[in-house]
Design an enzyme around this catalytic site. Structure first.
Site, PDB file in Angstrom:
ATOM      1  N   SER A  20       0.816  -1.221   0.000  1.00  0.00           N
ATOM      2  CA  SER A  20       0.000   0.000   0.000  1.00  0.00           C
ATOM      3  C   SER A  20       0.850   1.273   0.000  1.00  0.00           C
ATOM      4  O   SER A  20       0.312   2.370  -0.029  1.00  0.00           O
ATOM      5  CB  SER A  20      -0.897   0.008   1.246  1.00  0.00           C
ATOM      6  OG  SER A  20      -0.087  -0.065   2.409  1.00  0.00           O
ATOM      7  N   ARG A 107      21.688  -3.812   3.519  1.00  0.00           N
ATOM      8  CA  ARG A 107      22.501  -3.353   2.384  1.00  0.00           C
ATOM      9  C   ARG A 107      23.995  -3.550   2.610  1.00  0.00           C
ATOM     10  O   ARG A 107      24.729  -3.865   1.685  1.00  0.00           O
ATOM     11  CB  ARG A 107      22.230  -1.872   2.102  1.00  0.00           C
ATOM     12  CG  ARG A 107      20.858  -1.625   1.499  1.00  0.00           C
ATOM     13  CD  ARG A 107      20.650  -0.152   1.272  1.00  0.00           C
ATOM     14  NE  ARG A 107      19.299   0.150   0.858  1.00  0.00           N
ATOM     15  CZ  ARG A 107      18.698   1.317   1.065  1.00  0.00           C
ATOM     16  NH1 ARG A 107      19.360   2.307   1.663  1.00  0.00           N
ATOM     17  NH2 ARG A 107      17.467   1.512   0.653  1.00  0.00           N
ATOM     18  N   CYS A 136      17.997   5.135  -2.916  1.00  0.00           N
ATOM     19  CA  CYS A 136      17.546   5.751  -4.173  1.00  0.00           C
ATOM     20  C   CYS A 136      18.451   6.897  -4.622  1.00  0.00           C
ATOM     21  O   CYS A 136      18.466   7.262  -5.796  1.00  0.00           O
ATOM     22  CB  CYS A 136      16.118   6.246  -4.018  1.00  0.00           C
ATOM     23  SG  CYS A 136      15.808   7.168  -2.506  1.00  0.00           S
ATOM     24  N   HIS A 252      15.213  12.305  -8.070  1.00  0.00           N
ATOM     25  CA  HIS A 252      16.386  12.809  -7.347  1.00  0.00           C
ATOM     26  C   HIS A 252      17.421  13.323  -8.359  1.00  0.00           C
ATOM     27  O   HIS A 252      17.648  12.691  -9.399  1.00  0.00           O
ATOM     28  CB  HIS A 252      17.046  11.692  -6.534  1.00  0.00           C
ATOM     29  CG  HIS A 252      16.282  11.278  -5.314  1.00  0.00           C
ATOM     30  ND1 HIS A 252      15.151  11.916  -4.858  1.00  0.00           N
ATOM     31  CD2 HIS A 252      16.513  10.273  -4.430  1.00  0.00           C
ATOM     32  CE1 HIS A 252      14.720  11.323  -3.751  1.00  0.00           C
ATOM     33  NE2 HIS A 252      15.520  10.317  -3.482  1.00  0.00           N
ATOM     34  N   ASN A 324      13.484   8.251  -8.323  1.00  0.00           N
ATOM     35  CA  ASN A 324      13.775   7.554  -7.059  1.00  0.00           C
ATOM     36  C   ASN A 324      12.833   6.392  -6.798  1.00  0.00           C
ATOM     37  O   ASN A 324      13.189   5.418  -6.147  1.00  0.00           O
ATOM     38  CB  ASN A 324      13.739   8.538  -5.878  1.00  0.00           C
ATOM     39  CG  ASN A 324      12.453   9.335  -5.811  1.00  0.00           C
ATOM     40  OD1 ASN A 324      12.152  10.088  -6.737  1.00  0.00           O
ATOM     41  ND2 ASN A 324      11.702   9.196  -4.737  1.00  0.00           N
TER      42      ASN A 324
END
Ligand SMILES: NC(=O)c1ccc[n+]([C@@H]2O[C@H](COP(=O)([O-])OP(=O)(O)OC[C@H]3O[C@@H](n4cnc5c(N)ncnc54)[C@H](OP(=O)(O)O)[C@@H]3O)[C@@H](O)[C@H]2O)c1
Length: 343
Positions: A20, A107, A136, A252, A324
């Site tokens: 969502s 990450r 991003c 971005h 992004n």
């Protein structure tokens, strides 16, 4: 689970955790438009509010995820937050479920590949079921300068970022819209206490994306540095950045200064940028990309205004724009999934 279709291609039962949200919505659209082989679809949100999402003409109710519900899928996209990814992804991956996480939780974890398919897609291997997608902001530079780095070895990178509010999720888009409406009603910009931003964003900008560490660097600036080194698999690149939030809804932008170890002429750099996968490079100065024109549902990274920097011989400047929500998140995750499907 994963099963073979009539034509023999693998079909995946897919779960989207955060369906969502901003990234979740784009992800569902991309799975559909790129015809990813989805068998069953399972949609999850926080469970704190009712939400429905659409996929291939059907409506799906979102609910809170459980391990048992997620394990029914062969591939889970985590587009929610660090805590949720932490709670489920390692256990699911250990149980053989492919997990692609867009949060920052894994990450930098050893053994978890941090992947942009056109830069380091070879990192995707059946033995490593948990894969992270990068921040991003750094994605634009990681893609745009990947070829230059391979050929000329980038040794130093200075980055000023101009980051859209959608990078902070759906509620942040609402904050900008509310502040703008408030300005047109009252003539002044007021920041709501619970806006999630440190300062007003309408008609403003601020050099803070995330909290500050003891050295005075923001969370985003630290992510940019650490993640680029991992994606390029080169810990020796020196990276310095100032991350700035700007009142742009989507897309971005980065102003980047870079130096290379091997001497590179302007013409050689232009040639390399012209053939870098995932990049559209504009060689005429006036053709520079902007977030409004190039940051809305675009699949490539854009760059322009390549020129010699005035600071030191052998230093260059370039301007980079990317979406992004697409290349910085949802599209990159779907491209990872497409590589998985092709293994
Ligand atoms: N926005 C970007 O440009 C971008 C780029 C790269 C990576 N990312 C990462 O992608 C993720 C999603 O970002 P976003 O911008 O889409 O944020 P968002 O618009 O705020 O959406 C967050 C989603 O996560 C769900 N969620 C929250 N708590 C949950 C829980 N406990 N269990 C299950 N689902 C939960 C939300 O559900 P409710 O609707 O019920 O709250 C919503 O669907 C974040 O990890 C972010 O760091 C974002």
């Amino acid at each position: 689970m994963t099963m073979a279709t009539d034509k023999g291609a693998a079909k995946f039962d897919v779960a989207v955790v955060g369906a969502s949200g901003m990234v979740g919505g784009e992800l569902l659209g991309l799975l559909e438009s790129r015809d990813f082989p989805v068998g069953e679809l399972y949609a999850f949100n926080s469970g704190r509010r009712n939400a429905k999402v659409r996929f291939r003409g059907r409506e799906y109710d979102c609910s809170a995820p459980t391990f048992a519900a997620l394990k029914k899928a062969g591939l889970v996209f985590f587009v929610s937050n660090e805590e949720v990814a932490d709670r489920f992804a390692p256990r699911l991956a250990a149980a053989g479920v492919w997990c692609i996480d867009d949060s920052s939780r894994f990450r930098l974890s050893r053994g978890v590949p941090l992947v942009i398919p056109e830069v380091n897609g070879a990192e995707i291997k059946p033995s490593r079921k948990l894969i992270a997608g990068p921040n991003c902001t750094i994605t634009g530079a990681a893609v745009a300068l990947a070829g230059v780095h391979r050929r000329f070895r980038v040794t130093e990178l200075r980055v000023a970022t101009y980051q859209a509010v959608s990078g902070a999720g759906r509620s942040a888009m609402g904050v900008l819209e509310e502040e703008l409406k408030g300005y047109f009603r009252s003539g002044s910009v007021r920041r709501r206490a619970a806006s999630g931003f440190p300062r007003p964003i309408a008609f403003n900008l601020f050099p803070q994306v995330g909290g500050f560490d003891g050295e005075g660097n923001s969370g985003e600036e630290n992510k940019v540095r650490a993640e680029l080194k991992k994606i390029w698999d080169d810990g020796s690149v020196r990276i310095s950045s100032t991350a700035v939030r700007v009142p742009v809804l989507r897309g971005h932008s980065l102003a980047v200064w870079f130096r290379t170890r091997r001497p590179a002429s302007l013409a050689a750099l232009q040639k390399e940028l012209g053939r870098t996968p995932g990049l559209k490079f504009f060689s005429r100065p006036e053709d520079y990309p902007t977030p409004l024109e190039n940051g809305l549902r675009t699949e490539t990274v854009y760059a322009g205004r390549l020129r010699r920097a005035g600071t030191a011989p052998g230093e260059y400047q370039i301007w980079i724009v990317s979406d992004n929500l697409y290349k910085g998140a949802a599209l990159n995750s779907v491209q990872i999934a497409e590589r998985i499907a092709a293994l």
